[in-house]
Design a protein around this motif. Structure first.
Motif, PDB file in Angstrom:
ATOM      1  N   ALA A  68      -9.636   8.224 -32.086  1.00 26.68           N
ATOM      2  CA  ALA A  68      -8.436   7.857 -31.332  1.00 26.68           C
ATOM      3  C   ALA A  68      -8.336   8.701 -30.073  1.00 26.68           C
ATOM      4  O   ALA A  68      -8.933   9.772 -29.974  1.00 26.68           O
ATOM      5  CB  ALA A  68      -7.181   8.067 -32.186  1.00 26.68           C
ATOM      6  N   ASN A  69      -7.587   8.172 -29.115  1.00 25.09           N
ATOM      7  CA  ASN A  69      -7.197   8.953 -27.942  1.00 25.09           C
ATOM      8  C   ASN A  69      -5.756   9.407 -28.136  1.00 25.09           C
ATOM      9  O   ASN A  69      -4.957   8.704 -28.774  1.00 25.09           O
ATOM     10  CB  ASN A  69      -7.332   8.119 -26.670  1.00 25.09           C
ATOM     11  N   TYR A  70      -5.419  10.559 -27.589  1.00 21.49           N
ATOM     12  CA  TYR A  70      -4.104  11.151 -27.845  1.00 21.49           C
ATOM     13  C   TYR A  70      -3.393  11.508 -26.552  1.00 21.49           C
ATOM     14  O   TYR A  70      -4.029  11.856 -25.558  1.00 21.49           O
ATOM     15  CB  TYR A  70      -4.250  12.435 -28.667  1.00 21.49           C
ATOM     16  N   VAL A  71      -2.057  11.446 -26.619  1.00 21.03           N
ATOM     17  CA  VAL A  71      -1.195  12.059 -25.622  1.00 21.03           C
ATOM     18  C   VAL A  71      -0.266  13.003 -26.374  1.00 21.03           C
ATOM     19  O   VAL A  71       0.457  12.587 -27.282  1.00 21.03           O
ATOM     20  CB  VAL A  71      -0.368  11.019 -24.845  1.00 21.03           C
ATOM     21  N   PHE A  72      -0.325  14.273 -26.032  1.00 24.66           N
ATOM     22  CA  PHE A  72       0.554  15.274 -26.637  1.00 24.66           C
ATOM     23  C   PHE A  72       1.629  15.640 -25.634  1.00 24.66           C
ATOM     24  O   PHE A  72       1.329  16.131 -24.544  1.00 24.66           O
ATOM     25  CB  PHE A  72      -0.237  16.527 -27.017  1.00 24.66           C
ATOM     26  N   ASN A  73       2.885  15.407 -25.982  1.00 19.59           N
ATOM     27  CA  ASN A  73       4.008  15.840 -25.162  1.00 19.59           C
ATOM     28  C   ASN A  73       4.433  17.225 -25.662  1.00 19.59           C
ATOM     29  O   ASN A  73       4.638  17.410 -26.868  1.00 19.59           O
ATOM     30  CB  ASN A  73       5.178  14.865 -25.284  1.00 19.59           C
ATOM     31  N   CYS A  74       4.570  18.191 -24.750  1.00 23.16           N
ATOM     32  CA  CYS A  74       4.849  19.556 -25.190  1.00 23.16           C
ATOM     33  C   CYS A  74       5.619  20.329 -24.128  1.00 23.16           C
ATOM     34  O   CYS A  74       5.794  19.868 -22.997  1.00 23.16           O
ATOM     35  CB  CYS A  74       3.548  20.274 -25.529  1.00 23.16           C
ATOM     36  N   LYS A  75       6.052  21.528 -24.518  1.00 25.16           N
ATOM     37  CA  LYS A  75       6.764  22.414 -23.599  1.00 25.16           C
ATOM     38  C   LYS A  75       5.818  23.390 -22.902  1.00 25.16           C
ATOM     39  O   LYS A  75       6.137  23.924 -21.848  1.00 25.16           O
ATOM     40  CB  LYS A  75       7.833  23.201 -24.356  1.00 25.16           C
ATOM     41  N   ALA A  76       4.669  23.645 -23.537  1.00 26.35           N
ATOM     42  CA  ALA A  76       3.722  24.604 -22.966  1.00 26.35           C
ATOM     43  C   ALA A  76       2.319  24.306 -23.460  1.00 26.35           C
ATOM     44  O   ALA A  76       2.139  23.729 -24.533  1.00 26.35           O
ATOM     45  CB  ALA A  76       4.111  26.031 -23.341  1.00 26.35           C
ATOM     46  N   VAL A  77       1.336  24.706 -22.660  1.00 25.18           N
ATOM     47  CA  VAL A  77      -0.071  24.565 -23.031  1.00 25.18           C
ATOM     48  C   VAL A  77      -0.727  25.938 -22.923  1.00 25.18           C
ATOM     49  O   VAL A  77      -0.524  26.652 -21.941  1.00 25.18           O
ATOM     50  CB  VAL A  77      -0.806  23.569 -22.106  1.00 25.18           C
ATOM     51  N   ILE A  78      -1.498  26.287 -23.950  1.00 24.95           N
ATOM     52  CA  ILE A  78      -2.304  27.511 -23.905  1.00 24.95           C
ATOM     53  C   ILE A  78      -3.753  27.080 -23.738  1.00 24.95           C
ATOM     54  O   ILE A  78      -4.338  26.478 -24.642  1.00 24.95           O
ATOM     55  CB  ILE A  78      -2.136  28.341 -25.190  1.00 24.95           C
ATOM     56  N   LEU A  79      -4.313  27.365 -22.560  1.00 23.65           N
ATOM     57  CA  LEU A  79      -5.713  27.038 -22.310  1.00 23.65           C
ATOM     58  C   LEU A  79      -6.573  28.202 -22.799  1.00 23.65           C
ATOM     59  O   LEU A  79      -6.591  29.266 -22.180  1.00 23.65           O
ATOM     60  CB  LEU A  79      -5.965  26.800 -20.821  1.00 23.65           C
ATOM     61  N   ALA A  80      -7.263  27.980 -23.910  1.00 26.17           N
ATOM     62  CA  ALA A  80      -8.118  29.014 -24.497  1.00 26.17           C
ATOM     63  C   ALA A  80      -9.545  28.490 -24.531  1.00 26.17           C
ATOM     64  O   ALA A  80     -10.245  28.597 -25.529  1.00 26.17           O
ATOM     65  CB  ALA A  80      -7.625  29.363 -25.896  1.00 26.17           C
ATOM     66  N   THR A  81      -9.957  27.941 -23.399  1.00 27.81           N
ATOM     67  CA  THR A  81     -11.222  27.224 -23.338  1.00 27.81           C
ATOM     68  C   THR A  81     -12.388  28.059 -22.833  1.00 27.81           C
ATOM     69  O   THR A  81     -13.524  27.575 -22.803  1.00 27.81           O
ATOM     70  CB  THR A  81     -11.081  25.996 -22.418  1.00 27.81           C
ATOM     71  N   GLY A  82     -12.125  29.312 -22.436  1.00 28.25           N
ATOM     72  CA  GLY A  82     -13.230  30.092 -21.868  1.00 28.25           C
ATOM     73  C   GLY A  82     -13.835  29.286 -20.729  1.00 28.25           C
ATOM     74  O   GLY A  82     -13.158  28.918 -19.778  1.00 28.25           O
ATOM     75  N   GLY A  83     -15.100  28.999 -20.834  1.00 31.60           N
ATOM     76  CA  GLY A  83     -15.662  27.935 -20.014  1.00 31.60           C
ATOM     77  C   GLY A  83     -16.373  28.299 -18.742  1.00 31.60           C
ATOM     78  O   GLY A  83     -17.210  27.543 -18.284  1.00 31.60           O
ATOM     79  N   LEU A  84     -16.092  29.461 -18.128  1.00 30.55           N
ATOM     80  CA  LEU A  84     -16.722  29.758 -16.845  1.00 30.55           C
ATOM     81  C   LEU A  84     -18.240  29.790 -16.977  1.00 30.55           C
ATOM     82  O   LEU A  84     -18.967  29.216 -16.161  1.00 30.55           O
ATOM     83  CB  LEU A  84     -16.208  31.086 -16.285  1.00 30.55           C
ATOM     84  N   GLY A  85     -18.734  30.434 -18.029  1.00 35.50           N
ATOM     85  CA  GLY A  85     -20.172  30.562 -18.187  1.00 35.50           C
ATOM     86  C   GLY A  85     -20.883  29.246 -18.446  1.00 35.50           C
ATOM     87  O   GLY A  85     -22.094  29.126 -18.227  1.00 35.50           O
TER      88      GLY A  85
END
Length: 210
Positions: free
Chosen positions: A176-193
């Motif tokens: 499924a595809n999702y839409v999450f409605n929220c008050k805040a998002v914590i981006l803990a994706t690392g990712g630069l490397g």
């Protein structure tokens, strides 16, 4: 479509830490992980975790200070670091060790590491790699708390309201595809490397590096 207070994107060390703390605080949240397992880049960490003014250092008669940790960090970063963020990291580092103690993830073995003026890097007693050790304990704590991680679910877009504030996340799962409605998002994706387009912006000579 799912309504929640917070969406955590990424179930590595940072994301799982956030999830444990939110659960303990009674906050409603979901945690998304694009892979079929937890850990992320944290599993690759081997040596330990730098922290200053910890109870382990004091018990082992190691004289250290947050100010020295900050100075070492600024020097290691050729003074290009954000000094305010360095202060946040160093001034809260002993509290982080205490928090790890509280969930059964003790790091009592202290040794010397590059860039440090004193013995500061904290590791598991048995000498195992710190990353795998912490991932195992974070995962066990999440199981104990009854936290369900949405695996194989990749966040694809941050949603904003009319004022430009982040108010949701779009994600794609296996079924499924999702839409999450929220008050805040914590981006803990690392990712630069792992983001060649981003790192070659700063270091074009590293193009093609894994």
């Amino acid at each position: 479509t799912i309504d929640t207070e917070v969406v955590i994107v990424g179930a590595g060390g940072a994301g799982m830490t956030a999830a444990i703390m939110l659960k303990q605080a009674g906050v409603d949240f979901v945690i998304l992980e694009k892979m079929p397992y937890v850990g992320g880049n944290t599993t690759k960490a081997t040596v330990g975790m730098n922290a200053s003014e910890t109870h382990y250092q004091k018990e082992q008669d190691i004289d250290d200070s947050n100010a020295l940790f900050a100075a070492d960090t600024m020097k290691g970063g050729h003074a290009l670091n954000d000094a305010e963020l360095v202060a946040v990291m160093t001034n809260n580092s002993s509290d982080a060790i205490d928090w790890l103690d509280s969930i059964g993830a003790e790091l009592p073995k202290i040794s010397f590491s590059g860039g440090a003026s004193v013995n500061r890097i904290h590791a598991p007693e048995d000498g195992s790699g710190v990353g795998g050790y912490l991932v195992d304990r974070f995962s066990a704590k999440l199981d104990e708390l009854g936290v369900q991680i949405m695996f194989n679910t990749a966040a694809t877009e941050l949603l904003t309201d009319a004022e430009g504030k982040i108010c949701g996340v779009k994600a794609e799962g296996k079924d499924a595809n999702y839409v999450f409605n929220c008050k805040a998002v914590i981006l803990a994706t690392g990712g630069l490397g792992a983001n060649e387009e981003m790192y070659t912006t700063y270091r074009p000579d590293l193009k093609g590096t894994v």
